[in-house]
Design an enzyme around this catalytic site. Structure first.
Site, PDB file in Angstrom:
ATOM      1  N   ARG A  59      20.480 -39.632  38.988  1.00 27.03           N
ATOM      2  CA  ARG A  59      19.056 -39.440  40.379  1.00 27.03           C
ATOM      3  C   ARG A  59      17.620 -39.788  39.089  1.00 27.03           C
ATOM      4  NH1 ARG A  59      23.886 -36.971  41.008  1.00 27.03           N
ATOM      5  NH2 ARG A  59      22.957 -37.225  39.210  1.00 27.03           N
ATOM      6  N   THR A  60      17.254 -38.864  38.565  1.00 28.38           N
ATOM      7  CA  THR A  60      15.751 -38.959  37.964  1.00 28.38           C
ATOM      8  C   THR A  60      15.186 -39.823  37.519  1.00 28.38           C
ATOM      9  OG1 THR A  60      16.487 -36.577  37.518  1.00 28.38           O
ATOM     10  CG2 THR A  60      14.427 -37.699  36.852  1.00 28.38           C
ATOM     11  N   LYS A  87      18.775 -45.320  14.416  1.00 22.95           N
ATOM     12  CA  LYS A  87      17.745 -46.258  12.757  1.00 22.95           C
ATOM     13  C   LYS A  87      17.039 -44.838  12.777  1.00 22.95           C
ATOM     14  CE  LYS A  87      18.303 -51.197  14.758  1.00 22.95           C
ATOM     15  NZ  LYS A  87      17.449 -51.862  14.856  1.00 22.95           N
ATOM     16  N   ARG A 109      11.910 -38.291  29.472  1.00 27.84           N
ATOM     17  CA  ARG A 109      13.863 -36.805  29.686  1.00 27.84           C
ATOM     18  C   ARG A 109      14.086 -37.272  28.021  1.00 27.84           C
ATOM     19  NH1 ARG A 109      18.585 -36.184  33.320  1.00 27.84           N
ATOM     20  NH2 ARG A 109      16.693 -34.784  34.636  1.00 27.84           N
ATOM     21  N   HIS A 137      12.503 -29.369  34.397  1.00 29.67           N
ATOM     22  CA  HIS A 137      12.304 -30.065  34.982  1.00 29.67           C
ATOM     23  C   HIS A 137      11.762 -30.043  36.461  1.00 29.67           C
ATOM     24  CE1 HIS A 137      14.307 -33.434  36.509  1.00 29.67           C
ATOM     25  NE2 HIS A 137      15.115 -33.563  36.629  1.00 29.67           N
TER      26      HIS A 137
HETATM   27  N1   CP Z   1      18.823 -33.720  38.942  1.00 25.91           N
HETATM   28  C1   CP Z   1      19.104 -34.970  37.888  1.00 25.91           C
HETATM   29  O1   CP Z   1      18.384 -34.397  36.480  1.00 25.91           O
HETATM   30  O2   CP Z   1      19.875 -35.574  37.817  1.00 25.91           O
HETATM   31  P1   CP Z   1      20.406 -35.932  36.845  1.00 25.91           P
HETATM   32  O3   CP Z   1      20.977 -36.090  35.249  1.00 25.91           O
HETATM   33  O4   CP Z   1      21.446 -36.961  36.785  1.00 25.91           O
HETATM   34  O5   CP Z   1      18.664 -36.765  37.221  1.00 25.91           O
END
Ligand code: CP
Length: 314
Positions: A59-60, A87, A109, A137
């Site tokens: 999603r993100t 590496k 991320r 998040h």
């Molecule tokens: N909600 C969320 O962070 O989903 P993903 O891990 O798929 O990005």
């Protein structure tokens, strides 16, 4: 143009109510844009954004990429699994190399809490934290609260309970902070080992009985069990079946309530564990509204941060 005074979006911590209001107001305008036949605006034309994902995401990652493309940015995507990180390259070196290719903004991320803060101290472009380990998040919390505001008008005085694996979640902490900024009362509910002791010091109620929590709340935000993060020698609960019996959001549980709460889930869902399919797929569920709003909210964040680069005047 609406103003946003921060150079990065590293977490909800540090944001004010005004900051969240500006993001929501901007997201509302972008939601109109993405529902038009022509879904693109030139706001980030000539800017290049790098999406650096050192951990899996569906999603993100897609939501940020779509948001960037709707704003006409150039986009590069990086996945750690197929990179020179394998590496032995450090995070800062990887990012410095990407920036040398003239990248203007980074979405990160990373599995380590604090990774986005660390990077922000090392490099001179805006960083958006797209999830750092079990820490924050922020765009997930913003899109959750934006979706609730659309549904409820205001979160002032509303009772929101976050259910499930609070210990391994980054969504929980960001949601608590964002909900409190917007005036909601917050509870967390789950098995004792999955709720860290420090949560009670955040000004949230702690409950271990799911039916009691459901009876209290106007909104139930159900988090997934993060089996991949648990890694303990002694499991946090006896089995997934046992977890579902104690903490699964089922139609029977919802039907016992005088008034059913609005149900959120940030995804990915473990159907039949923390949430039953009949609940996830109810007609009044807003789980896919969260996903739709994610694009608009991320467009807003990108646009507001780009404003500081002087690149977002239409
Ligand atoms: N909600 C969320 O962070 O989903 P993903 O891990 O798929 O990005």
């Amino acid at each position: 143009m609406a103003s946003f005074s921060h150079p990065h979006l590293l977490g909800i911590r540090g944001l004010s109510r005004d900051d969240v209001d500006v993001i929501f107001q901007t997201a509302k305008e972008f939601k109109d844009v993405i529902n038009r036949p022509i879904k693109k605006v030139p706001s980030l034309r000539d800017l290049t954004v790098a999406n650096l994902f050192f951990e899996n995401s569906t999603r993100t990652r897609l939501s940020f990429e779509l948001a960037q493309k709707r704003l006409s940015a150039d986009v590069v995507n990086f996945s750690a699994a197929s990179s020179s990180v394998k590496k032995g390259e450090t995070l800062a070196d990887t990012v410095r190399n990407i920036l040398a290719m003239k990248v203007d903004m980074v979405v990160l991320r990373h599995p380590h809490p604090g990774a986005a803060h660390y990077l922000a101290s090392k490099i001179g472009v805006p960083i958006i934290n797209a999830g750092d380990g079990t820490h924050e998040h922020p765009t997930q919390a913003l899109l959750d609260c934006f979706t609730l505001t659309e549904r409820l008008g205001t979160l002032e005085g509303k009772k929101v309970c976050i259910f499930g694996d609070i210990r391994h979640s980054r969504v929980a902490l960001s949601n608590v902070r964002c909900l409190q900024l917007l005036g909601a009362e917050v509870m967390v509910c789950g098995p004792v080992p999955l709720i860290p002791k420090h949560f009670s010091s955040l000004g949230v109620k702690v409950e271990h009985d799911m039916d009691a929590a459901l009876g209290w709340c106007d909104v139930a935000n159900v988090l997934r069990i993060q089996l991949e993060r648990q890694g303990a020698e002694v499991p946090f609960f006896p089995s997934l079946e046992e977890y579902h019996a104690q903490y699964g959001l089922t139609a029977e549980r919802m039907d016992r309530l005088d008034s059913a709460p609005i149900v959120l889930h940030p995804g990915p869902m473990n159907r039949g564990v923390e949430i039953a399919s009949e609940v996830a797929d109810r007609e009044d569920a807003i789980i896919l509204d969260q996903v739709e709003n994610g694009v608009a909210v991320r467009m807003a964040v990108l646009y507001l941060l780009a404003g500081r680069l002087g690149g977002s005047e239409d």
